[in-house]
Write a protein that holds these residues in place. Structure first.
Motif, PDB file in Angstrom:
ATOM      1  N   SER A 194       0.834  -1.207   0.000  1.00  0.00           N
ATOM      2  CA  SER A 194       0.000   0.000   0.000  1.00  0.00           C
ATOM      3  C   SER A 194       0.868   1.256   0.000  1.00  0.00           C
ATOM      4  O   SER A 194       0.604   2.202  -0.747  1.00  0.00           O
ATOM      5  CB  SER A 194      -0.900   0.027   1.237  1.00  0.00           C
ATOM      6  OG  SER A 194      -1.793  -1.020   1.189  1.00  0.00           O
ATOM      7  N   ALA A 195       1.903   1.252   0.849  1.00  0.00           N
ATOM      8  CA  ALA A 195       2.728   2.467   0.984  1.00  0.00           C
ATOM      9  C   ALA A 195       3.503   2.745  -0.301  1.00  0.00           C
ATOM     10  O   ALA A 195       3.594   3.896  -0.738  1.00  0.00           O
ATOM     11  CB  ALA A 195       3.684   2.304   2.163  1.00  0.00           C
ATOM     12  N   LEU A 196       4.031   1.700  -0.907  1.00  0.00           N
ATOM     13  CA  LEU A 196       4.777   1.917  -2.156  1.00  0.00           C
ATOM     14  C   LEU A 196       3.856   2.421  -3.254  1.00  0.00           C
ATOM     15  O   LEU A 196       4.236   3.300  -4.038  1.00  0.00           O
ATOM     16  CB  LEU A 196       5.442   0.615  -2.603  1.00  0.00           C
ATOM     17  CG  LEU A 196       6.932   0.473  -2.322  1.00  0.00           C
ATOM     18  CD1 LEU A 196       7.426  -0.878  -2.799  1.00  0.00           C
ATOM     19  CD2 LEU A 196       7.755   1.566  -2.976  1.00  0.00           C
ATOM     20  N   SER A 197       2.638   1.870  -3.296  1.00  0.00           N
ATOM     21  CA  SER A 197       1.712   2.341  -4.337  1.00  0.00           C
ATOM     22  C   SER A 197       1.349   3.797  -4.089  1.00  0.00           C
ATOM     23  O   SER A 197       1.327   4.604  -5.015  1.00  0.00           O
ATOM     24  CB  SER A 197       0.454   1.465  -4.382  1.00  0.00           C
ATOM     25  OG  SER A 197      -0.311   1.626  -3.218  1.00  0.00           O
ATOM     26  N   MET A 198       1.116   4.146  -2.821  1.00  0.00           N
ATOM     27  CA  MET A 198       0.774   5.547  -2.519  1.00  0.00           C
ATOM     28  C   MET A 198       1.935   6.471  -2.865  1.00  0.00           C
ATOM     29  O   MET A 198       1.733   7.536  -3.471  1.00  0.00           O
ATOM     30  CB  MET A 198       0.416   5.686  -1.035  1.00  0.00           C
ATOM     31  CG  MET A 198      -0.091   7.053  -0.636  1.00  0.00           C
ATOM     32  SD  MET A 198      -1.758   7.409  -1.246  1.00  0.00           S
ATOM     33  CE  MET A 198      -1.446   8.418  -2.669  1.00  0.00           C
ATOM     34  N   ALA A 199       3.139   6.055  -2.505  1.00  0.00           N
ATOM     35  CA  ALA A 199       4.316   6.882  -2.817  1.00  0.00           C
ATOM     36  C   ALA A 199       4.469   7.029  -4.331  1.00  0.00           C
ATOM     37  O   ALA A 199       4.792   8.116  -4.826  1.00  0.00           O
ATOM     38  CB  ALA A 199       5.569   6.265  -2.200  1.00  0.00           C
ATOM     39  N   ALA A 200       4.201   5.939  -5.049  1.00  0.00           N
ATOM     40  CA  ALA A 200       4.340   5.994  -6.511  1.00  0.00           C
ATOM     41  C   ALA A 200       3.338   6.986  -7.095  1.00  0.00           C
ATOM     42  O   ALA A 200       3.691   7.823  -7.932  1.00  0.00           O
ATOM     43  CB  ALA A 200       4.129   4.604  -7.100  1.00  0.00           C
ATOM     44  N   PHE A 201       2.077   6.904  -6.630  1.00  0.00           N
ATOM     45  CA  PHE A 201       1.070   7.806  -7.199  1.00  0.00           C
ATOM     46  C   PHE A 201       1.304   9.247  -6.741  1.00  0.00           C
ATOM     47  O   PHE A 201       1.019  10.185  -7.477  1.00  0.00           O
ATOM     48  CB  PHE A 201      -0.342   7.314  -6.840  1.00  0.00           C
ATOM     49  CG  PHE A 201      -0.605   5.913  -7.341  1.00  0.00           C
ATOM     50  CD1 PHE A 201      -0.187   5.532  -8.613  1.00  0.00           C
ATOM     51  CD2 PHE A 201      -1.220   4.959  -6.551  1.00  0.00           C
ATOM     52  CE1 PHE A 201      -0.389   4.244  -9.089  1.00  0.00           C
ATOM     53  CE2 PHE A 201      -1.429   3.665  -7.012  1.00  0.00           C
ATOM     54  CZ  PHE A 201      -1.005   3.306  -8.286  1.00  0.00           C
ATOM     55  N   ALA A 247       5.564  -9.393  -6.184  1.00  0.00           N
ATOM     56  CA  ALA A 247       6.915  -8.817  -6.282  1.00  0.00           C
ATOM     57  C   ALA A 247       6.999  -7.881  -7.490  1.00  0.00           C
ATOM     58  O   ALA A 247       7.610  -6.809  -7.422  1.00  0.00           O
ATOM     59  CB  ALA A 247       7.950  -9.939  -6.408  1.00  0.00           C
ATOM     60  N   GLY A 248       6.335  -8.295  -8.582  1.00  0.00           N
ATOM     61  CA  GLY A 248       6.317  -7.458  -9.784  1.00  0.00           C
ATOM     62  C   GLY A 248       5.665  -6.111  -9.517  1.00  0.00           C
ATOM     63  O   GLY A 248       6.181  -5.073  -9.933  1.00  0.00           O
ATOM     64  N   TRP A 249       4.537  -6.128  -8.790  1.00  0.00           N
ATOM     65  CA  TRP A 249       3.877  -4.866  -8.475  1.00  0.00           C
ATOM     66  C   TRP A 249       4.768  -3.971  -7.621  1.00  0.00           C
ATOM     67  O   TRP A 249       4.839  -2.759  -7.848  1.00  0.00           O
ATOM     68  CB  TRP A 249       2.541  -5.121  -7.760  1.00  0.00           C
ATOM     69  CG  TRP A 249       1.428  -5.443  -8.708  1.00  0.00           C
ATOM     70  CD1 TRP A 249       0.777  -6.630  -8.842  1.00  0.00           C
ATOM     71  CD2 TRP A 249       0.842  -4.568  -9.684  1.00  0.00           C
ATOM     72  NE1 TRP A 249      -0.162  -6.569  -9.830  1.00  0.00           N
ATOM     73  CE2 TRP A 249      -0.151  -5.298 -10.373  1.00  0.00           C
ATOM     74  CE3 TRP A 249       1.070  -3.249 -10.057  1.00  0.00           C
ATOM     75  CZ2 TRP A 249      -0.913  -4.754 -11.393  1.00  0.00           C
ATOM     76  CZ3 TRP A 249       0.308  -2.703 -11.078  1.00  0.00           C
ATOM     77  CH2 TRP A 249      -0.671  -3.447 -11.729  1.00  0.00           C
ATOM     78  N   LEU A 250       5.447  -4.582  -6.659  1.00  0.00           N
ATOM     79  CA  LEU A 250       6.347  -3.782  -5.805  1.00  0.00           C
ATOM     80  C   LEU A 250       7.422  -3.120  -6.663  1.00  0.00           C
ATOM     81  O   LEU A 250       7.737  -1.921  -6.489  1.00  0.00           O
ATOM     82  CB  LEU A 250       6.994  -4.655  -4.725  1.00  0.00           C
ATOM     83  CG  LEU A 250       6.053  -5.203  -3.650  1.00  0.00           C
ATOM     84  CD1 LEU A 250       6.811  -6.142  -2.704  1.00  0.00           C
ATOM     85  CD2 LEU A 250       5.426  -4.081  -2.837  1.00  0.00           C
ATOM     86  N   LEU A 251       7.960  -3.873  -7.616  1.00  0.00           N
ATOM     87  CA  LEU A 251       9.002  -3.320  -8.490  1.00  0.00           C
ATOM     88  C   LEU A 251       8.445  -2.224  -9.396  1.00  0.00           C
ATOM     89  O   LEU A 251       9.110  -1.207  -9.645  1.00  0.00           O
ATOM     90  CB  LEU A 251       9.641  -4.432  -9.330  1.00  0.00           C
ATOM     91  CG  LEU A 251      10.518  -5.414  -8.557  1.00  0.00           C
ATOM     92  CD1 LEU A 251      10.984  -6.551  -9.461  1.00  0.00           C
ATOM     93  CD2 LEU A 251      11.733  -4.703  -7.958  1.00  0.00           C
ATOM     94  N   VAL A 252       7.217  -2.443  -9.864  1.00  0.00           N
ATOM     95  CA  VAL A 252       6.588  -1.421 -10.729  1.00  0.00           C
ATOM     96  C   VAL A 252       6.428  -0.104  -9.960  1.00  0.00           C
ATOM     97  O   VAL A 252       6.754   0.979 -10.468  1.00  0.00           O
ATOM     98  CB  VAL A 252       5.212  -1.921 -11.248  1.00  0.00           C
ATOM     99  CG1 VAL A 252       4.393  -0.776 -11.827  1.00  0.00           C
ATOM    100  CG2 VAL A 252       5.409  -3.002 -12.295  1.00  0.00           C
ATOM    101  N   PHE A 253       5.975  -0.222  -8.722  1.00  0.00           N
ATOM    102  CA  PHE A 253       5.795   1.007  -7.932  1.00  0.00           C
ATOM    103  C   PHE A 253       7.141   1.702  -7.690  1.00  0.00           C
ATOM    104  O   PHE A 253       7.246   2.928  -7.774  1.00  0.00           O
ATOM    105  CB  PHE A 253       5.108   0.691  -6.594  1.00  0.00           C
ATOM    106  CG  PHE A 253       3.684   0.210  -6.751  1.00  0.00           C
ATOM    107  CD1 PHE A 253       2.823   0.805  -7.652  1.00  0.00           C
ATOM    108  CD2 PHE A 253       3.218  -0.863  -6.008  1.00  0.00           C
ATOM    109  CE1 PHE A 253       1.515   0.361  -7.811  1.00  0.00           C
ATOM    110  CE2 PHE A 253       1.917  -1.321  -6.152  1.00  0.00           C
ATOM    111  CZ  PHE A 253       1.064  -0.704  -7.063  1.00  0.00           C
TER     112      PHE A 253
END
Lengths: 305, 317
Positions: A197-204, A284-290
């Motif tokens: 969640s945090a990585l996605s929020m930081a990415a956006f 893991a792929g999503w984490l890398l994408v973010f």
């Protein structure tokens, strides 16, 4: 007084550059937890713990208030299955359902940090960060920790409280120790959920100067991905495509790690069709994408190491 | 005019070697070779000349498209350790408006590697140094432009860096503030630190240092001492004012010289303004005239031996 007459004491003590992410994390956390909503959401983590505690207490006291049900209580203890909220739970299921339920609160709590990078962009603070002995790694770790540290701490505390109470009320010491690895697994799951969640929020947040826009992208991403993965899987009869949804992959990984003894029909129908061997790499792929999105967006604003 | 070829010296703290930077089709700086040593150096140029691009390159915010650059022997693009000894004051406001100056400078101290307690102590000292002690508890959003500049400077100074990169640090400061800051920069330069100050206001830099680098359209036009640069502009005549009670006699003698390109009588009735490609010949002639008691000379002033003149000559060239 002329300025040059003022003394300026030269610092000769040690400087530490090992944890420069910490001031970044603190600076990310402070504005989030100044808001009443965020503090209310922290309450949202701890309230279910209180409810579970009360239920534990009541269940454990059955033998006191209804002596004729002592046998039943003993059976409960032997099976390590506790009737709560009308259903029977073992500790695995209890923690699994607890973490599943709390994931919405975590999701909202992390959304409160939508300004984490957006405000740095809006305030043109990135040059200040990166003209300090701070690496890109420090910055990203600081931002993600700033978003995740309170939810991780709150959930970890909640899980430990639930485990200790369950063990104290319904298990022997030996049984409790046998179940101890589950606590570590639950802590790992908490880390994973919060990190995602945090990585996605930081990415956006890194995509825009406007925290509201970042929130909208975050909501849209999670809603759409949660719906689209299973929808595509159903439409094309490719069950594995459900792994495209990070939420579905996360749930599958949680199921694999925590072994709950009972799942709702929705989980069984939609999630269990994704093998964990696929869900884990997808996650893991999503984490890398973010991570890639964050790095790329910081590169766009010409501040990158 | 001699071509000014900047030489990189081993003791130059900041070194650009054939550095170019493009923003898509627009060139930011073009084949810049420049060395900056300890002391105060002024980086001068009109708006859009490439000053901020150079400073962003020095502070690792941009990567050179061609060429190499080093700060204290390190590449600021990929070696963040260089920032342990560098303070940067950007030209834009880079604040968290909801913080007060003390909180902001403490944060910068924490990110410079100090403990919380030490950051607090140093923030207070640093803010006092830029005369912000009285206002440090107020929110930054209520600050004037000058107070913001001072706060940025305090943040740049908190870790007592050996290298200071100051991008237009005097913008928005009142005359008293400018004087204070100029004094501070001179002190820092005298203490052996490398202080690079950019400005598009020439007299500000002239009051601060004689060591300058002139940049225009992304190219370094000249670098060195102001007088040395002026002396190298051979094709440009120097304008001299000769104060004398015998101005017609002095005028006649100077007008006869081949090296004098023009001569005029000033309105004040007691001086002659003369332009010469070889001012030393004018000095010799006047000296001889005075010694031989042909006339007396009360004063001699070079009117365009200043930064404004140097810059306009170079830009015209």
């Amino acid at each position: 007084m002329p300025i040059y007459d003022q003394t300026f004491r030269h610092y000769e003590g040690p400087r530490s550059f090992a944890a420069l992410w910490w001031p970044v994390a603190r600076n990310t956390m402070q504005p989030i937890y100044k808001s009443k909503l965020a503090r209310f959401l922290i309450g949202g983590i701890l309230l279910p713990v209180l409810a579970v505690s009360v239920m534990f207490f009541v269940t454990a006291k059955i033998k006191d208030v209804a002596p004729d049900r002592i046998e039943q209580a003993q059976e409960i203890a032997q099976a390590s299955q506790v009737p709560l909220f009308g259903k029977k739970y073992n500790i695995n299921t209890l923690l699994f359902d607890f973490l599943r339920g709390e994931s919405a609160v975590i999701w909202l709590l992390i959304m409160a940090g939508s300004a984490c990078i957006a405000s740095d962009r809006r305030n043109t603070a990135l040059p200040l960060y990166f003209s300090r002995p701070l690496t890109m790694k420090d910055y990203i770790i600081g931002k993600v920790l700033g978003l995740a540290i309170v939810p991780v701490a709150g959930l970890s505390l909640a899980v430990i409280i639930i485990y200790v109470q369950f063990t104290a009320y319904f298990c022997t010491l030996q049984e409790g120790l046998t179940q101890l690895p589950l606590v570590f697994i639950a802590l790992f799951v908490i880390l994973l959920v919060c990190l995602l969640s945090a990585l996605s929020m930081a990415a956006f947040s890194s995509m825009t100067n406007n925290p509201r826009v970042a929130s909208i992208i975050y909501i849209a991403f999670w809603l759409l991905s949660t719906m689209l993965g299973p929808m595509l899987a159903g439409a094309f009869r490719k069950p594995n495509w459900a792994a495209l949804s990070p939420a579905a992959s996360m749930t599958e990984v949680m199921i694999t790690l925590m072994h709950p003894n009972r799942l709702s029909s929705r989980y069984a129908r939609e999630i269990l069709s994704v093998p964990w061997q696929l869900a884990a790499p997808a996650l893991a792929g999503w984490l890398l994408v973010f991570l890639w999105i964050i790095r790329r967006n910081l590169r766009v604003v010409e501040v990158v190491k | 005019m001699s071509t000014l070829v900047p030489d990189l010296k081993p003791d130059d703290v900041i070194q650009f070697s054939h550095v170019s930077k493009w923003y898509k089709d627009v060139i930011g700086i073009n084949q810049v070779t420049l060395g900056i040593g300890p002391g105060v150096t002024g980086l001068l140029g009109p708006n859009g000349a490439g000053k901020s691009t150079m400073m962003k390159l020095m502070t690792g915010q941009l990567r050179p498209d061609t060429g190499t650059m080093q700060v204290a022997g390190k590449n600021p693009w990929n070696d963040s350790t260089v920032f342990r000894e560098m303070g940067y004051c950007p030209d834009t406001d880079s604040f968290y408006e909801e913080m007060n100056a003390q909180q902001f400078v403490i944060l910068m101290g924490r990110m410079a590697g100090y403990s919380a307690a030490e950051s607090r102590r140093r923030a207070e000292e640093s803010l006092a140094r830029v005369s912000m002690a009285a206002h440090m508890k107020r929110k930054i959003r209520g600050y004037s432009k000058g107070m913001r500049q001072r706060t940025k400077l305090a943040a740049a100074l908190i870790h007592d860096p050996n290298i200071l990169i100051l991008d237009e640090p005097l913008n928005g400061l009142d005359p008293m503030g400018r004087h204070e800051m100029l004094t501070l920069f001179k002190e820092l330069g005298r203490s052996g630190k490398t202080v690079l100050v950019s400005s598009h206001i020439l007299h500000e830099i002239e009051n601060l240092t004689q060591q300058i680098a002139l940049i225009h359209h992304g190219r370094i036009l000249a670098e060195g001492q102001i007088e040395d640069i002026r002396a190298l502009i051979e094709n440009q005549p120097l304008t001299l004012r000769v104060e004398t009670p015998d101005r017609h006699r002095v005028g006649a003698e100077l007008a006869a010289m081949e090296t004098v390109s023009s001569l005029s009588y000033a309105e004040d009735d007691n001086s002659v303004v003369v332009r010469s490609n070889r001012p030393e010949s004018v000095y010799e002639t006047l000296q001889t005239g005075v010694v031989e008691r042909k006339y007396s000379v009360d004063g001699l002033t070079a009117l365009d031996d200043n930064l404004d003149a140097v810059f306009s000559y170079l830009v015209k060239e």
